[in-house]
Design a protein around this motif. Sequence first.
Motif, PDB file in Angstrom:
ATOM      1  N   PRO A   6     -17.236  -5.640  -3.524  1.00  0.00           N
ATOM      2  CA  PRO A   6     -16.688  -5.815  -4.870  1.00  0.00           C
ATOM      3  C   PRO A   6     -15.873  -4.637  -5.381  1.00  0.00           C
ATOM      4  CG  PRO A   6     -19.033  -5.385  -4.972  1.00  0.00           C
ATOM      5  CD  PRO A   6     -18.689  -5.580  -3.517  1.00  0.00           C
ATOM      6  N   ALA A   7     -16.005  -3.476  -4.771  1.00  0.00           N
ATOM      7  CA  ALA A   7     -15.249  -2.308  -5.223  1.00  0.00           C
ATOM      8  C   ALA A   7     -14.136  -1.917  -4.259  1.00  0.00           C
ATOM      9  CB  ALA A   7     -16.196  -1.127  -5.424  1.00  0.00           C
ATOM     10  N   ASP A   8     -14.066  -2.555  -3.095  1.00  0.00           N
ATOM     11  CA  ASP A   8     -13.069  -2.189  -2.098  1.00  0.00           C
ATOM     12  C   ASP A   8     -11.680  -2.670  -2.519  1.00  0.00           C
ATOM     13  OD1 ASP A   8     -14.942  -1.024  -0.357  1.00  0.00           O
ATOM     14  OD2 ASP A   8     -15.424  -2.995   0.499  1.00  0.00           O
ATOM     15  N   PRO A   9     -10.674  -1.799  -2.398  1.00  0.00           N
ATOM     16  CA  PRO A   9      -9.320  -2.226  -2.749  1.00  0.00           C
ATOM     17  C   PRO A   9      -8.824  -3.317  -1.799  1.00  0.00           C
ATOM     18  CG  PRO A   9      -9.355   0.079  -2.011  1.00  0.00           C
ATOM     19  CD  PRO A   9     -10.751  -0.418  -1.964  1.00  0.00           C
ATOM     20  N   LEU A  10      -8.052  -4.213  -2.335  1.00  0.00           N
ATOM     21  CA  LEU A  10      -7.461  -5.275  -1.509  1.00  0.00           C
ATOM     22  C   LEU A  10      -6.285  -4.701  -0.734  1.00  0.00           C
ATOM     23  CD1 LEU A  10      -7.618  -8.114  -4.156  1.00  0.00           C
ATOM     24  CD2 LEU A  10      -8.880  -8.027  -2.001  1.00  0.00           C
ATOM     25  N   PRO A  11      -6.106  -5.098   0.524  1.00  0.00           N
ATOM     26  CA  PRO A  11      -5.030  -4.539   1.347  1.00  0.00           C
ATOM     27  C   PRO A  11      -3.649  -5.112   1.027  1.00  0.00           C
ATOM     28  CG  PRO A  11      -6.280  -6.148   2.600  1.00  0.00           C
ATOM     29  CD  PRO A  11      -6.978  -5.997   1.287  1.00  0.00           C
ATOM     30  N   HIS A  12      -3.591  -6.134   0.188  1.00  0.00           N
ATOM     31  CA  HIS A  12      -2.322  -6.767  -0.170  1.00  0.00           C
ATOM     32  C   HIS A  12      -2.503  -7.511  -1.487  1.00  0.00           C
ATOM     33  CE1 HIS A  12      -4.609  -9.720   2.266  1.00  0.00           C
ATOM     34  NE2 HIS A  12      -4.323 -10.494   1.229  1.00  0.00           N
ATOM     35  N   VAL A  13      -1.412  -7.952  -2.068  1.00  0.00           N
ATOM     36  CA  VAL A  13      -1.480  -8.789  -3.259  1.00  0.00           C
ATOM     37  C   VAL A  13      -1.811 -10.204  -2.791  1.00  0.00           C
ATOM     38  CG1 VAL A  13      -0.210  -9.741  -5.221  1.00  0.00           C
ATOM     39  CG2 VAL A  13       0.201  -7.369  -4.489  1.00  0.00           C
ATOM     40  N   PRO A  14      -2.966 -10.739  -3.172  1.00  0.00           N
ATOM     41  CA  PRO A  14      -3.337 -12.074  -2.706  1.00  0.00           C
ATOM     42  C   PRO A  14      -2.474 -13.157  -3.354  1.00  0.00           C
ATOM     43  CG  PRO A  14      -5.011 -11.223  -4.208  1.00  0.00           C
ATOM     44  CD  PRO A  14      -4.001 -10.141  -4.017  1.00  0.00           C
ATOM     45  N   ARG A  15      -1.999 -14.077  -2.510  1.00  0.00           N
ATOM     46  CA  ARG A  15      -1.124 -15.148  -2.994  1.00  0.00           C
ATOM     47  C   ARG A  15      -1.672 -16.533  -2.669  1.00  0.00           C
ATOM     48  NH1 ARG A  15       4.241 -14.346  -3.605  1.00  0.00           N
ATOM     49  NH2 ARG A  15       4.791 -15.877  -2.010  1.00  0.00           N
TER      50      ARG A  15
ATOM     51  N   GLN B  41     -23.597 -12.385  -9.636  1.00  0.00           N
ATOM     52  CA  GLN B  41     -22.562 -12.462 -10.662  1.00  0.00           C
ATOM     53  C   GLN B  41     -22.028 -11.098 -11.070  1.00  0.00           C
ATOM     54  OE1 GLN B  41     -21.345 -15.433 -11.322  1.00  0.00           O
ATOM     55  NE2 GLN B  41     -19.733 -14.474 -12.528  1.00  0.00           N
ATOM     56  N   GLY B  42     -22.869 -10.086 -11.018  1.00  0.00           N
ATOM     57  CA  GLY B  42     -22.412  -8.738 -11.341  1.00  0.00           C
ATOM     58  C   GLY B  42     -21.283  -8.289 -10.418  1.00  0.00           C
ATOM     59  N   GLN B  43     -21.419  -8.577  -9.127  1.00  0.00           N
ATOM     60  CA  GLN B  43     -20.359  -8.221  -8.183  1.00  0.00           C
ATOM     61  C   GLN B  43     -19.093  -9.040  -8.425  1.00  0.00           C
ATOM     62  OE1 GLN B  43     -21.527  -8.055  -4.069  1.00  0.00           O
ATOM     63  NE2 GLN B  43     -23.046  -6.459  -4.442  1.00  0.00           N
ATOM     64  N   VAL B  44     -19.257 -10.297  -8.813  1.00  0.00           N
ATOM     65  CA  VAL B  44     -18.084 -11.126  -9.139  1.00  0.00           C
ATOM     66  C   VAL B  44     -17.317 -10.478 -10.288  1.00  0.00           C
ATOM     67  CG1 VAL B  44     -17.324 -13.354 -10.069  1.00  0.00           C
ATOM     68  CG2 VAL B  44     -19.102 -13.282  -8.304  1.00  0.00           C
ATOM     69  N   GLU B  45     -18.026 -10.096 -11.326  1.00  0.00           N
ATOM     70  CA  GLU B  45     -17.371  -9.497 -12.501  1.00  0.00           C
ATOM     71  C   GLU B  45     -16.707  -8.167 -12.147  1.00  0.00           C
ATOM     72  OE1 GLU B  45     -16.951 -11.316 -15.125  1.00  0.00           O
ATOM     73  OE2 GLU B  45     -18.292 -12.862 -14.351  1.00  0.00           O
ATOM     74  N   ARG B  46     -17.377  -7.337 -11.344  1.00  0.00           N
ATOM     75  CA  ARG B  46     -16.788  -6.057 -10.931  1.00  0.00           C
ATOM     76  C   ARG B  46     -15.513  -6.268 -10.122  1.00  0.00           C
ATOM     77  NH1 ARG B  46     -22.136  -4.722 -10.489  1.00  0.00           N
ATOM     78  NH2 ARG B  46     -22.287  -4.947  -8.251  1.00  0.00           N
ATOM     79  N   TRP B  47     -15.521  -7.265  -9.231  1.00  0.00           N
ATOM     80  CA  TRP B  47     -14.342  -7.516  -8.405  1.00  0.00           C
ATOM     81  C   TRP B  47     -13.179  -8.033  -9.245  1.00  0.00           C
ATOM     82  CZ3 TRP B  47     -11.712 -12.054  -6.840  1.00  0.00           C
ATOM     83  CH2 TRP B  47     -10.761 -11.836  -5.843  1.00  0.00           C
ATOM     84  N   LEU B  48     -13.463  -8.942 -10.163  1.00  0.00           N
ATOM     85  CA  LEU B  48     -12.396  -9.469 -11.029  1.00  0.00           C
ATOM     86  C   LEU B  48     -11.766  -8.370 -11.873  1.00  0.00           C
ATOM     87  CD1 LEU B  48     -14.076 -12.783 -12.256  1.00  0.00           C
ATOM     88  CD2 LEU B  48     -12.003 -12.630 -10.856  1.00  0.00           C
ATOM     89  N   ALA B  49     -12.594  -7.501 -12.424  1.00  0.00           N
ATOM     90  CA  ALA B  49     -12.104  -6.435 -13.301  1.00  0.00           C
ATOM     91  C   ALA B  49     -11.533  -5.249 -12.526  1.00  0.00           C
ATOM     92  CB  ALA B  49     -13.239  -5.945 -14.202  1.00  0.00           C
TER      93      ALA B  49
ATOM     94  N   PRO C 162     -10.765  -4.538  -8.223  1.00  0.00           N
ATOM     95  CA  PRO C 162      -9.745  -4.757  -7.198  1.00  0.00           C
ATOM     96  C   PRO C 162      -8.754  -5.893  -7.503  1.00  0.00           C
ATOM     97  CG  PRO C 162     -11.837  -4.325  -6.151  1.00  0.00           C
ATOM     98  CD  PRO C 162     -12.114  -4.444  -7.626  1.00  0.00           C
ATOM     99  N   LEU C 163      -9.226  -7.029  -8.004  1.00  0.00           N
ATOM    100  CA  LEU C 163      -8.280  -8.117  -8.271  1.00  0.00           C
ATOM    101  C   LEU C 163      -7.338  -7.768  -9.404  1.00  0.00           C
ATOM    102  CD1 LEU C 163      -7.388 -10.969  -7.435  1.00  0.00           C
ATOM    103  CD2 LEU C 163      -8.788 -11.826  -9.338  1.00  0.00           C
ATOM    104  N   ALA C 164      -7.867  -7.136 -10.455  1.00  0.00           N
ATOM    105  CA  ALA C 164      -7.024  -6.771 -11.606  1.00  0.00           C
ATOM    106  C   ALA C 164      -6.024  -5.679 -11.259  1.00  0.00           C
ATOM    107  CB  ALA C 164      -7.908  -6.333 -12.766  1.00  0.00           C
ATOM    108  N   SER C 165      -6.396  -4.780 -10.368  1.00  0.00           N
ATOM    109  CA  SER C 165      -5.535  -3.623 -10.098  1.00  0.00           C
ATOM    110  C   SER C 165      -4.531  -3.827  -8.968  1.00  0.00           C
ATOM    111  CB  SER C 165      -6.382  -2.393  -9.817  1.00  0.00           C
ATOM    112  OG  SER C 165      -7.148  -2.579  -8.652  1.00  0.00           O
ATOM    113  N   VAL C 166      -4.768  -4.817  -8.091  1.00  0.00           N
ATOM    114  CA  VAL C 166      -3.845  -4.975  -6.976  1.00  0.00           C
ATOM    115  C   VAL C 166      -2.461  -5.370  -7.497  1.00  0.00           C
ATOM    116  CG1 VAL C 166      -4.301  -7.428  -6.484  1.00  0.00           C
ATOM    117  CG2 VAL C 166      -3.596  -5.928  -4.645  1.00  0.00           C
ATOM    118  N   GLY C 167      -1.482  -4.699  -7.007  1.00  0.00           N
ATOM    119  CA  GLY C 167      -0.108  -4.956  -7.447  1.00  0.00           C
ATOM    120  C   GLY C 167       0.283  -4.155  -8.664  1.00  0.00           C
ATOM    121  N   GLN C 168      -0.686  -3.548  -9.369  1.00  0.00           N
ATOM    122  CA  GLN C 168      -0.376  -2.753 -10.565  1.00  0.00           C
ATOM    123  C   GLN C 168       0.464  -1.535 -10.213  1.00  0.00           C
ATOM    124  OE1 GLN C 168      -1.008  -3.484 -13.710  1.00  0.00           O
ATOM    125  NE2 GLN C 168      -2.146  -5.349 -13.248  1.00  0.00           N
ATOM    126  N   GLU C 169       0.135  -0.919  -9.078  1.00  0.00           N
ATOM    127  CA  GLU C 169       0.874   0.294  -8.703  1.00  0.00           C
ATOM    128  C   GLU C 169       2.342  -0.008  -8.427  1.00  0.00           C
ATOM    129  OE1 GLU C 169      -1.046  -1.688  -5.288  1.00  0.00           O
ATOM    130  OE2 GLU C 169      -1.867  -0.836  -7.115  1.00  0.00           O
TER     131      GLU C 169
END
Length: 190
Positions: free
Chosen positions: A6-15, A170-178, A180-187
């Motif tokens: 749940p905390a690992d960065p995603l290697p790409h922008v998921p599409r 569910q805690g891990q789901v919320e951490r992942w949404l907020a 890695p998923l929220a931050s991927v592509g932000q940079e």
Amino acid sequence: MPLLGPADPLPHVPRRILVAGNAGSGKSTLCVRIAERRDLRRVELDSLYWGPQWTPRPEFAAEVAAFADDDTWVTEFQYKEVRRVLLDRADTMVWLDHPFVTVMGRLVGRTVRRRACRVELWNGNQEPSLWSAFTDSEHILRWGWKTYRRNRARVLALVDEVVVVRLRGQGQVERWLAGPLASVGQERAR
């Protein structure tokens, strides 16, 4: 590729995202949340599969193949006949690997609520009587019970084919949404 947590960065922008998990794990709910956050098309496989009176629709496989060719989408990883088509196009799989007690508790609660409120599901269908859980070997409650281990083995076999994010609870789901998923592509957007 190792399983991501749940905390690992995603290697790409998921599409093109598949959400895997047992019946009752929250696949459909997570698909909706991902679609909203990433502005992806959300496709609900149950609505394509089930026709009136719980009969499979003959157009199902063709409809899945058509949307799988799209550039962006999120859907559940289910229905054996279309899993390969979806997997061949997916770039990310999110695996809801919740504990058995959590999954069964959710499944029972959802099934009872849908039946008691006579919720219309797909194409006019409703949950069958709760008594049928004792008489129908394919009832969703029995299905969820007997497929739990099989679903886990199926996803573990795919870690070399697609990026798999494993979320337990569910805690891990919320951490992942907020996270890695929220931050991927932000940079890239900065």
